[in-house]
Design a protein around this motif. Sequence first.
Motif, PDB file in Angstrom:
ATOM      1  N   LEU A   1      -0.814  47.760  82.395  1.00 12.63           N
ATOM      2  CA  LEU A   1      -1.321  49.055  81.939  1.00 12.63           C
ATOM      3  C   LEU A   1      -0.340  49.750  81.006  1.00 12.63           C
ATOM      4  O   LEU A   1      -0.743  50.427  80.064  1.00 12.63           O
ATOM      5  CB  LEU A   1      -1.557  49.971  83.149  1.00 12.63           C
ATOM      6  N   ALA A   2       0.954  49.580  81.293  1.00 11.87           N
ATOM      7  CA  ALA A   2       1.950  50.474  80.694  1.00 11.87           C
ATOM      8  C   ALA A   2       2.692  49.865  79.524  1.00 11.87           C
ATOM      9  O   ALA A   2       3.328  50.590  78.754  1.00 11.87           O
ATOM     10  CB  ALA A   2       2.956  50.903  81.764  1.00 11.87           C
ATOM     11  N   THR A   3       2.658  48.576  79.381  1.00 16.36           N
ATOM     12  CA  THR A   3       3.321  47.926  78.259  1.00 16.36           C
ATOM     13  C   THR A   3       2.283  47.742  77.157  1.00 16.36           C
ATOM     14  O   THR A   3       1.142  47.370  77.448  1.00 16.36           O
ATOM     15  CB  THR A   3       3.889  46.572  78.708  1.00 16.36           C
ATOM     16  N   HIS A   4       2.690  48.000  75.932  1.00 13.57           N
ATOM     17  CA  HIS A   4       1.674  47.963  74.876  1.00 13.57           C
ATOM     18  C   HIS A   4       1.017  46.584  74.790  1.00 13.57           C
ATOM     19  O   HIS A   4       1.625  45.583  75.130  1.00 13.57           O
ATOM     20  CB  HIS A   4       2.240  48.420  73.525  1.00 13.57           C
ATOM     21  N   GLN A   5      -0.223  46.593  74.370  1.00 13.45           N
ATOM     22  CA  GLN A   5      -0.975  45.347  74.241  1.00 13.45           C
ATOM     23  C   GLN A   5      -1.040  44.938  72.769  1.00 13.45           C
ATOM     24  O   GLN A   5      -0.586  45.672  71.899  1.00 13.45           O
ATOM     25  CB  GLN A   5      -2.379  45.523  74.826  1.00 13.45           C
ATOM     26  N   GLY A   6      -1.590  43.761  72.548  1.00  8.38           N
ATOM     27  CA  GLY A   6      -1.659  43.263  71.182  1.00  8.38           C
ATOM     28  C   GLY A   6      -3.087  43.020  70.715  1.00  8.38           C
ATOM     29  O   GLY A   6      -4.020  43.039  71.507  1.00  8.38           O
ATOM     30  N   ARG A   7      -3.196  42.770  69.370  1.00  8.98           N
ATOM     31  CA  ARG A   7      -4.475  42.520  68.705  1.00  8.98           C
ATOM     32  C   ARG A   7      -5.466  43.662  69.020  1.00  8.98           C
ATOM     33  O   ARG A   7      -5.052  44.789  69.164  1.00  8.98           O
ATOM     34  CB  ARG A   7      -5.044  41.142  69.074  1.00  8.98           C
ATOM     35  N   GLY A   8      -6.751  43.338  69.217  1.00  9.57           N
ATOM     36  CA  GLY A   8      -7.728  44.396  69.443  1.00  9.57           C
ATOM     37  C   GLY A   8      -8.293  44.841  68.103  1.00  9.57           C
ATOM     38  O   GLY A   8      -7.887  45.853  67.547  1.00  9.57           O
ATOM     39  N   MET A   9      -9.226  44.060  67.588  1.00 14.36           N
ATOM     40  CA  MET A   9      -9.640  44.259  66.215  1.00 14.36           C
ATOM     41  C   MET A   9     -11.035  43.665  66.010  1.00 14.36           C
ATOM     42  O   MET A   9     -11.344  42.623  66.581  1.00 14.36           O
ATOM     43  CB  MET A   9      -8.638  43.511  65.316  1.00 14.36           C
ATOM     44  N   ILE A  10     -11.827  44.348  65.194  1.00 15.00           N
ATOM     45  CA  ILE A  10     -13.074  43.743  64.710  1.00 15.00           C
ATOM     46  C   ILE A  10     -12.858  43.442  63.236  1.00 15.00           C
ATOM     47  O   ILE A  10     -12.416  44.306  62.478  1.00 15.00           O
ATOM     48  CB  ILE A  10     -14.270  44.704  64.886  1.00 15.00           C
ATOM     49  N   GLN A  11     -13.149  42.212  62.853  1.00 12.48           N
ATOM     50  CA  GLN A  11     -12.909  41.788  61.469  1.00 12.48           C
ATOM     51  C   GLN A  11     -14.241  41.446  60.805  1.00 12.48           C
ATOM     52  O   GLN A  11     -14.918  40.504  61.210  1.00 12.48           O
ATOM     53  CB  GLN A  11     -12.027  40.536  61.449  1.00 12.48           C
ATOM     54  N   ASP A  12     -14.602  42.218  59.787  1.00 10.42           N
ATOM     55  CA  ASP A  12     -15.756  41.860  58.967  1.00 10.42           C
ATOM     56  C   ASP A  12     -15.236  41.199  57.706  1.00 10.42           C
ATOM     57  O   ASP A  12     -14.487  41.814  56.943  1.00 10.42           O
ATOM     58  CB  ASP A  12     -16.585  43.100  58.645  1.00 10.42           C
ATOM     59  N   VAL A  13     -15.612  39.971  57.517  1.00 10.68           N
ATOM     60  CA  VAL A  13     -15.029  39.163  56.448  1.00 10.68           C
ATOM     61  C   VAL A  13     -16.152  38.623  55.576  1.00 10.68           C
ATOM     62  O   VAL A  13     -17.160  38.124  56.087  1.00 10.68           O
ATOM     63  CB  VAL A  13     -14.225  37.976  57.031  1.00 10.68           C
ATOM     64  N   GLU A  14     -15.969  38.738  54.273  1.00 13.99           N
ATOM     65  CA  GLU A  14     -16.955  38.184  53.339  1.00 13.99           C
ATOM     66  C   GLU A  14     -16.223  37.319  52.322  1.00 13.99           C
ATOM     67  O   GLU A  14     -15.182  37.710  51.784  1.00 13.99           O
ATOM     68  CB  GLU A  14     -17.708  39.315  52.625  1.00 13.99           C
ATOM     69  N   ILE A  15     -16.767  36.156  52.069  1.00 15.77           N
ATOM     70  CA  ILE A  15     -16.117  35.245  51.129  1.00 15.77           C
ATOM     71  C   ILE A  15     -17.136  34.831  50.073  1.00 15.77           C
ATOM     72  O   ILE A  15     -18.327  34.672  50.372  1.00 15.77           O
ATOM     73  CB  ILE A  15     -15.514  34.022  51.865  1.00 15.77           C
ATOM     74  N   ALA A  16     -16.662  34.708  48.845  1.00 12.35           N
ATOM     75  CA  ALA A  16     -17.534  34.327  47.733  1.00 12.35           C
ATOM     76  C   ALA A  16     -16.980  33.069  47.082  1.00 12.35           C
ATOM     77  O   ALA A  16     -15.772  32.945  46.903  1.00 12.35           O
ATOM     78  CB  ALA A  16     -17.609  35.459  46.709  1.00 12.35           C
ATOM     79  N   ALA A  17     -17.872  32.142  46.767  1.00  8.20           N
ATOM     80  CA  ALA A  17     -17.428  30.866  46.213  1.00  8.20           C
ATOM     81  C   ALA A  17     -18.486  30.295  45.282  1.00  8.20           C
ATOM     82  O   ALA A  17     -19.629  30.763  45.247  1.00  8.20           O
ATOM     83  CB  ALA A  17     -17.154  29.877  47.343  1.00  8.20           C
ATOM     84  N   THR A  18     -18.074  29.284  44.548  1.00  7.92           N
ATOM     85  CA  THR A  18     -19.041  28.543  43.740  1.00  7.92           C
ATOM     86  C   THR A  18     -19.666  27.458  44.606  1.00  7.92           C
ATOM     87  O   THR A  18     -19.168  27.147  45.704  1.00  7.92           O
ATOM     88  CB  THR A  18     -18.364  27.862  42.529  1.00  7.92           C
ATOM     89  N   ARG A  19     -20.714  26.880  44.116  1.00  9.64           N
ATOM     90  CA  ARG A  19     -21.392  25.809  44.835  1.00  9.64           C
ATOM     91  C   ARG A  19     -20.448  24.617  45.047  1.00  9.64           C
ATOM     92  O   ARG A  19     -20.536  23.898  46.036  1.00  9.64           O
ATOM     93  CB  ARG A  19     -22.654  25.418  44.040  1.00  9.64           C
ATOM     94  N   GLU A  20     -19.520  24.436  44.104  1.00 13.13           N
ATOM     95  CA  GLU A  20     -18.554  23.332  44.235  1.00 13.13           C
ATOM     96  C   GLU A  20     -17.461  23.651  45.243  1.00 13.13           C
ATOM     97  O   GLU A  20     -16.591  22.819  45.497  1.00 13.13           O
ATOM     98  CB  GLU A  20     -17.894  22.998  42.882  1.00 13.13           C
ATOM     99  N   GLY A  21     -17.482  24.860  45.743  1.00  8.57           N
ATOM    100  CA  GLY A  21     -16.491  25.208  46.741  1.00  8.57           C
ATOM    101  C   GLY A  21     -15.218  25.761  46.170  1.00  8.57           C
ATOM    102  O   GLY A  21     -14.164  25.657  46.792  1.00  8.57           O
TER     103      GLY A  21
END
Lengths: 786, 284, 156
Positions: free
Chosen positions: A288-308
């Motif tokens: 409870l008393a020691t800080h915790q880590g992470r805790g995140m929502i990540q919305d990620v968008e990636i754009a690429a060509t058809r060839e990758g």
Amino acid sequence: MTSTTEREVGRARPRKEDAHLITGQTNWTDNIQAGGLLYMAFLRSPLAHARIERIDVAPALQRPGVVAAFTGADLADGLGSMPCVWPVTEDIVMPAHPPVAADEVRYAGDPVAVVVARDRYAAADALEAIEVDYEPLPPVLDLEGALAEDAPLVHADKGTNRCYVWPLRTGEEFDAVRERAEVTLKRRYHQQRLIANAMEPRAVAVTPVAASGEYTLYSSTQVPHIARLLLAGVTGIPENKLRVVAPDVGGGFGSKLQVYGEEAVALDVARRLGRPVKWTESRSEGYLATHQGRGMIQDVEIAATREGRLLGLKVDLLADMGAYLMLITPGTPLLGAFMYPGIYKMDSYEFTCTGVFTTRTPTDAYRGAGRPEATFAIERIMDDLAAELGVDPMELRRRNWIRHEEFPYTTVAGLTYDSGHYEAATDRALALFGYDELRAEQRKRAEGQDAVRLGIGVSTYTEMCGLAPSRVLRDLRYAAGGWEAASIRMLPTGKVEVVTGTSPHGQGHVTSWSQIAADVLGVPFEDVEVVHGDTRAAPQGMDTYGSRSLVVGGSAVHHAAVKVVEKARKVAAHLLEASEQDLDFADGVFSVKGSPEARRTIQEVAFATFTSHDLPEGLEPTINAEHLLDPDTFSYPHGTHLCAVEVDTETGQVRIRSYVCVDDVGRVVNPMIVEGQVHGGLAQGIAQALYEEAVYDDEGNLVSGTMADYLVPSAADLPDFVTDRTQTPATSNPLGVKGVGEAGTIASTPAVVNAVVDALRPLGVGDVRMPCTPERIWQAVREARS
Amino acid sequence: MIPPTFDYVRPASVEEAVRGLAEGGEEAKVLAGGQSLLPLLRLRLAFPELVVDVGRVAELRGVREDGDTLVIGALTTHHDVLRDPLVRRYAGLLAAATATVADPAVRHRGTLGGSLAHADPAGDLPAVALALDAELVAAGPGGRRTVPARDFFVDYLQSALAPDELLVEIRVPKAEGWGFHYEKFHRVAQAWAVVGVAALVRRDDGRVAEARIGLTNMGATPLRAAAAEAALAGAGDGQAVARAAEAAAEGTRPTRDTSASPEYREHLARVLTRRAVLAAAGMG
Amino acid sequence: MTHISVKVDGTTYEDEVEPRLLLVHYLRDRLGLTGTPVGCDTSNCGACTVDLDGESVKSCAVLAVQADGGEVTTVQGLARDGEWTALQRAFHERHALQCGYCTPGMIMAARDLLRDNPRPTPEEVRQGLEGNLCRCTGYQNIVRAVLAASGQEVTA
């Protein structure tokens, strides 16, 4: 004749640190005894959010052995607010953070009172006598809900739960890139909250000298120097009257990169009572008393060509600050801000991080701090993109990564990676793993009716280490610099003391720093001792976190040793009646060019300097030297991690069948220590992928509240790892080192989750939320099938 | 981390222990190996006024034969149970399940009687006692009485023992020639079973003649999978076993916790029952 | 208060203790034998593992009064005349510890394991150490060290 010193750097030296640890002759903070020692215990809020209507510690004072008890209000005149040193934006919301809550509690575990008793049993008993009336307030738990107009507020006086919004836009506009992209993918990933679980629970002890107002604080901390500075501020004890010692420290993983309220309270209570005090958290209390880590929502968008070919990346983060801003709470997610593009070339990058207050234990650094999240997001979405394009995930990476001949390379995020060889690390990893064979087996098994599927996960990562150039920290609004200090004391007997500002807690600095100094000075490894973790003995330092110690602190040792040699050269030249330019220095010996019998060892020079009987006119009688190193830039370890899992689609159980990693951490000082760092990092990264989560219920109670519920894996739960290395030296420091403390953790989490998803993709599963529990996998399979 | 205060007695005999319990009444707790009680005390989840430490009652230790029955002293440690030749021969299921309890250090101290008396449905051994049709012998002020395992587990952490009764021995009908398997599903090696299935199978002519299935963590008490047991009678191949195992969750009421939902537990009970029976029957 | 007599690392101690006193606190706070640390409050971590009457136990899960008349060996009692045991040497040589907090318990558990099974397989070592948590090493070098201490060839 000179005996040739075997080069120390690069040798697998068993550690100097071990002897006292394997015989139990340890010096943990909880071991500390002192005449009249008193024990503290904290009463903590059982509720996530409430107003303290009434609190009465008087009944506790009636209990046997109790010496004192204090509420938050009682301590308010002695203690200020706990500091956050990273106000990431100009308009960041920074609430007050009293070390002991006086009016309102904002997470289950928020301390409301402290009792002081003659032994730990009496202190624990007395807590039960304290009377508190709480008026419950609504908990704030959902990151998106917390930002709604009508959301209840964690800090009502601030009018919002939005702590800050931190944007980064580089390269082309993402909207424009999305326009011309042939393929775009949007994904939401969740970084669960994690508990560091350093094996040594936190502990603090204070021994005061009331008459002179001097205090020594022993703490299980990663940051004695930072703690001294900030605790002086919180308590009003003059900095030069406060000594902070980090004795043996049993692991940290970021959780002890913190200045905690209990440390401030211990100082204040010792000041009020004039008695030494000690406090050690129980494991469940620490949850409870020691800080915790992470805790995140990540919305990620990636754009690429058809060839990758990657075109751009857009990242929107909601980062859970928890109830208060601790040392670097707001900055922790931003340590990943520049790393989301990973090792790939692209034209556009947009990043926004929104910090959100909730009524949970504050978050802060946990091994990797920001970079695991970044690596997870890019490596997960690269796999999803490969699936979308129908190409092998490794092939997609090859098409996009920075080729070795392109270094130094400035990424779309603006970092200049100085060196690396992704092809070499990957080729080595693929060979060790048997990638093609495993793919063939996977196909074969998927064709059959086997309920157990094989999955292969890839993670080609890089990270930034060597925190940090002070000017960069200024630009990021961090309140301090990022230099590191080293000094070297050449003792009259020829022994050497290396004083370092780093503060190891398992990393083996004593051994590695000895190796570095021994090489430069040409003295035996055994003649070097390393002094650390005591602000009186090692007065300057920025401490240990972020894989910075070797890169910055080890390099500082190197520089200091070079200075020693240069100072010794003057003395040696005088003693040998030669000019400095005519002296050779090798293996610890100065000799006159052309007459090798005319020689002085550096250790003889140290003695001659001590006696000072025959020094050059006007020369200061010392060859000791100090170096403060402020790095010019970061270092960038990288590597390729491959994981094969077997997933039982009936039960959802995952078994790791093989794990191979090839890391490039630059030059290696001690390969045994480096390998150990990788092993431990892998275990923690795998644990995030499969096992661990701080789970809260709808009221904001931590339900994974003990070590029986929060699943730290044992030896029986983890595989044997196959590890190897490639070496492209860093160009940014004299040792060519890059840092290794977090590499395993950063790389392994996406490798494992990618493997799990890879096993299930033919069944129609595209993601499994971490930790990938059997039930989540079972549910994912079931939903995909229906 | 600090237990609350309590008074402490350390009887040398069963009679003395029972007297101690009678004096302590509802507020007395038996301390055997302490591997369940001490964690509760440390977390202050239990506040006994009196702890009756039966650890020195020598007569409660050891394994002996009594005709067709194996008699295991309640104070016999897990470590001793799983190495005992009689247990291995006549109650292999118990040895197999005991090997999965906690870890070696805990098994050195923890006792069979303690595990059963604790009546934790997530414990591995209560379901095994059920599957073995064991009988539990309690000593009280009025003498001894025998309670069948099926009547012993009353509710969550609640056994049929009266406050002044001490579990003294566990009587297990010899099951020589029966196939057995304990299938424990847990998330990490040290964790409690999410679900466990204790299977005991008697074969006749290649078919399942009789099956007894104990379920761990499928309700407030350990349970027998009665419907599956009935359906298994006569099963002659893997498919028949699989069909019968579909009934394994009937009548169960599993809880929700951080490891599993009730629905998932029911699913696991079916899958694990199939696997356990196939393994026990040598059909796997 | 209850009177106890316990032999610890070769020395016999007579003490009056509260019945609730945990063996680990008796060792640490009363005898000053701080080599045995406390890592949790649920018997999961094994850091406090010691030997009691020839068997490994978690000393947080034993009352001091339960050890009355018994013989305790802690990590501090292993070395003889400064000479480390094979396990201690192997832990050092194989880099089986980093922060070292789990190490006393890990060594005591491994010692018990080897007493039971002098030539374990790697898998048996992993299973045998399931009650001891380490957060630093990923266990790999611990497994290697235990195998090495058992006199077996360890590759890599």
